[in-house]
Motif scaffolding. Sequence first.
Motif, PDB file in Angstrom:
ATOM      1  N   LEU A 199       0.938  -1.258   0.078  1.00 23.58           N
ATOM      2  CA  LEU A 199      -0.306  -0.092  -0.157  1.00 23.58           C
ATOM      3  C   LEU A 199       0.851   0.892   0.133  1.00 23.58           C
ATOM      4  N   THR A 200       1.650   1.674   0.283  1.00 20.85           N
ATOM      5  CA  THR A 200       3.051   2.697   0.768  1.00 20.85           C
ATOM      6  C   THR A 200       3.916   2.809  -0.143  1.00 20.85           C
ATOM      7  N   ALA A 201       4.118   1.508  -0.797  1.00 26.60           N
ATOM      8  CA  ALA A 201       4.483   1.773  -2.485  1.00 26.60           C
ATOM      9  C   ALA A 201       4.305   1.996  -3.282  1.00 26.60           C
ATOM     10  N   GLY A 202       2.317   1.478  -3.454  1.00 26.11           N
ATOM     11  CA  GLY A 202       1.624   1.844  -4.109  1.00 26.11           C
ATOM     12  C   GLY A 202       1.447   3.805  -4.417  1.00 26.11           C
ATOM     13  N   LEU A 203       0.970   3.738  -2.794  1.00 28.17           N
ATOM     14  CA  LEU A 203       0.432   5.193  -2.379  1.00 28.17           C
ATOM     15  C   LEU A 203       2.086   6.350  -3.166  1.00 28.17           C
ATOM     16  N   LEU A 204       2.989   5.481  -2.910  1.00 28.74           N
ATOM     17  CA  LEU A 204       4.557   7.399  -2.843  1.00 28.74           C
ATOM     18  C   LEU A 204       5.014   6.659  -4.438  1.00 28.74           C
ATOM     19  N   HIS A 205       4.742   5.632  -5.440  1.00 29.35           N
ATOM     20  CA  HIS A 205       5.255   5.441  -6.320  1.00 29.35           C
ATOM     21  C   HIS A 205       5.105   6.766  -7.604  1.00 29.35           C
ATOM     22  N   ASP A 206       4.124   6.638  -7.463  1.00 30.39           N
ATOM     23  CA  ASP A 206       4.575   8.253  -8.367  1.00 30.39           C
ATOM     24  C   ASP A 206       4.415   9.828  -7.649  1.00 30.39           C
ATOM     25  N   CYS A 207       4.834   9.623  -6.428  1.00 28.08           N
ATOM     26  CA  CYS A 207       5.282  11.284  -6.340  1.00 28.08           C
ATOM     27  C   CYS A 207       5.936  12.310  -6.059  1.00 28.08           C
ATOM     28  N   GLY A 208       7.054  11.789  -7.147  1.00 29.50           N
ATOM     29  CA  GLY A 208       7.834  12.452  -7.453  1.00 29.50           C
ATOM     30  C   GLY A 208       6.845  13.178  -9.348  1.00 29.50           C
ATOM     31  N   LYS A 209       5.813  12.493  -8.923  1.00 31.86           N
ATOM     32  CA  LYS A 209       5.983  13.446 -10.113  1.00 31.86           C
ATOM     33  C   LYS A 209       3.779  14.635 -10.423  1.00 31.86           C
ATOM     34  N   PHE A 210       4.892  15.426  -9.335  1.00 33.56           N
ATOM     35  CA  PHE A 210       4.645  15.887  -9.034  1.00 33.56           C
ATOM     36  C   PHE A 210       4.379  17.617  -9.975  1.00 33.56           C
ATOM     37  N   ALA A 211       5.843  17.472 -10.155  1.00 34.02           N
ATOM     38  CA  ALA A 211       6.526  18.226 -11.100  1.00 34.02           C
ATOM     39  C   ALA A 211       6.730  18.008 -12.272  1.00 34.02           C
ATOM     40  N   PRO A 212       6.706  19.587 -13.130  1.00 29.67           N
ATOM     41  CA  PRO A 212       7.377  18.957 -14.800  1.00 29.67           C
ATOM     42  C   PRO A 212       8.524  18.858 -14.783  1.00 29.67           C
ATOM     43  N   VAL A 213       9.054  17.953 -15.495  1.00 29.91           N
ATOM     44  CA  VAL A 213      10.055  17.466 -15.398  1.00 29.91           C
ATOM     45  C   VAL A 213      11.546  18.117 -15.717  1.00 29.91           C
ATOM     46  N   ASN A 214      11.269  19.154 -16.057  1.00 30.98           N
ATOM     47  CA  ASN A 214      12.557  20.519 -16.053  1.00 30.98           C
ATOM     48  C   ASN A 214      12.611  21.046 -14.781  1.00 30.98           C
ATOM     49  N   GLU A 215      11.491  20.677 -13.640  1.00 35.48           N
ATOM     50  CA  GLU A 215      11.147  21.188 -12.620  1.00 35.48           C
ATOM     51  C   GLU A 215      11.774  20.288 -11.762  1.00 35.48           C
ATOM     52  N   GLN A 216      11.418  18.468 -12.116  1.00 42.43           N
ATOM     53  CA  GLN A 216      11.933  17.570 -11.345  1.00 42.43           C
ATOM     54  C   GLN A 216      13.629  17.625 -11.780  1.00 42.43           C
ATOM     55  N   ILE A 217      13.989  17.411 -13.011  1.00 35.84           N
ATOM     56  CA  ILE A 217      15.247  17.288 -12.770  1.00 35.84           C
ATOM     57  C   ILE A 217      16.072  19.055 -12.378  1.00 35.84           C
ATOM     58  N   GLU A 218      15.633  19.227 -12.057  1.00 41.21           N
ATOM     59  CA  GLU A 218      15.865  20.847 -10.726  1.00 41.21           C
ATOM     60  C   GLU A 218      16.175  20.374  -9.532  1.00 41.21           C
ATOM     61  N   ILE A 219      14.985  19.383  -9.058  1.00 42.35           N
ATOM     62  CA  ILE A 219      14.829  19.234  -7.363  1.00 42.35           C
ATOM     63  C   ILE A 219      16.320  18.109  -7.877  1.00 42.35           C
ATOM     64  N   CYS A 220      16.368  17.139  -8.010  1.00 43.46           N
ATOM     65  CA  CYS A 220      17.412  16.217  -8.410  1.00 43.46           C
ATOM     66  C   CYS A 220      18.858  17.576  -8.465  1.00 43.46           C
ATOM     67  N   LYS A 221      18.835  18.277  -9.012  1.00 44.06           N
ATOM     68  CA  LYS A 221      20.633  18.986  -8.668  1.00 44.06           C
ATOM     69  C   LYS A 221      20.069  19.803  -7.327  1.00 44.06           C
ATOM     70  N   SER A 222      19.086  19.788  -7.024  1.00 44.03           N
ATOM     71  CA  SER A 222      19.265  20.876  -5.637  1.00 44.03           C
ATOM     72  C   SER A 222      19.207  19.442  -4.510  1.00 44.03           C
ATOM     73  N   TYR A 223      19.010  18.465  -4.690  1.00 45.92           N
ATOM     74  CA  TYR A 223      19.004  17.827  -3.813  1.00 45.92           C
ATOM     75  C   TYR A 223      20.874  16.821  -3.836  1.00 45.92           C
ATOM     76  N   HIS A 224      21.638  16.481  -4.750  1.00 46.10           N
ATOM     77  CA  HIS A 224      22.796  16.332  -5.400  1.00 46.10           C
ATOM     78  C   HIS A 224      22.430  14.886  -5.978  1.00 46.10           C
ATOM     79  N   LEU A 225      20.759  14.620  -6.349  1.00 48.58           N
ATOM     80  CA  LEU A 225      20.988  13.191  -6.916  1.00 48.58           C
ATOM     81  C   LEU A 225      21.443  12.940  -8.154  1.00 48.58           C
ATOM     82  N   GLU A 226      22.308  12.141  -8.342  1.00 48.25           N
ATOM     83  CA  GLU A 226      22.446  11.800  -9.817  1.00 48.25           C
ATOM     84  C   GLU A 226      21.740  11.277 -10.808  1.00 48.25           C
ATOM     85  N   LEU A 227      22.000  12.353 -12.362  1.00 49.06           N
ATOM     86  CA  LEU A 227      20.419  11.354 -12.743  1.00 49.06           C
ATOM     87  C   LEU A 227      21.958  11.140 -14.105  1.00 49.06           C
ATOM     88  N   SER A 228      21.312   9.305 -14.837  1.00 47.76           N
ATOM     89  CA  SER A 228      22.388   8.723 -15.250  1.00 47.76           C
ATOM     90  C   SER A 228      21.841   9.189 -17.108  1.00 47.76           C
TER      91      SER A 228
END
Length: 186
Positions: free
Chosen positions: A45-74
């Motif tokens: 239930l938890t994984a299903g509920l949160l599986h798309d929690c990262g889709k709250f923003a447009p892709v370019n904003e997702q990229i910026e959020i990843c950069k701000s948290y130092h999440l390396e994108l492949s």
Amino acid sequence: MVDLETIQKELQKKLKKERYNHTIGVMYTAASLSMRYNEDMEAALTAGLLHDCGKFAPVNEQIEICKSYHLELSEAELQVPALIHAKLGAFLAEEVYGIHDRRILDAIRYHTTGKPNMNLLEKIIYLADYIEPGRKMIPGLQEVRTLSFTEIDRAVCLCSKLTLSYLERSGRAIDPMTRQTYEYYK
């Protein structure tokens, strides 16, 4: 214990209506599969509920959020930005929603591409995302739905095969992990 009701209310405010409805469909489909395969239902239930929690923003904003948290994108994620939400979602599930169960976080992380040798929870979230009741009917969907409740590994194989076929037909870039998932389950 995770407060799913509170998370649900927060996601309802953050996600677009269609995305939220999809999320609820995935959550309950994951719960159904967890009952079928005797997997931890709260984790599903938890994984299903949160599986798309990262889709709250447009892709370019997702990229910026990843950069701000130092999440390396492949390279694959940058070529196929629709994949970014999975990595971001696993991060947000942990940092924002307080989920520390590695199995739940990995199920969120790999729900889009799959991966070779998935554990049961990962398979459940991967399939629930594909087969939830709100998905529009596409070729092979009914077979994946049936197999999901009868032969889960064959369902993963068919799901990854159909995904690859769709990406190839539409000329989209393919994350190597998607191909590896198919090769492993084939």
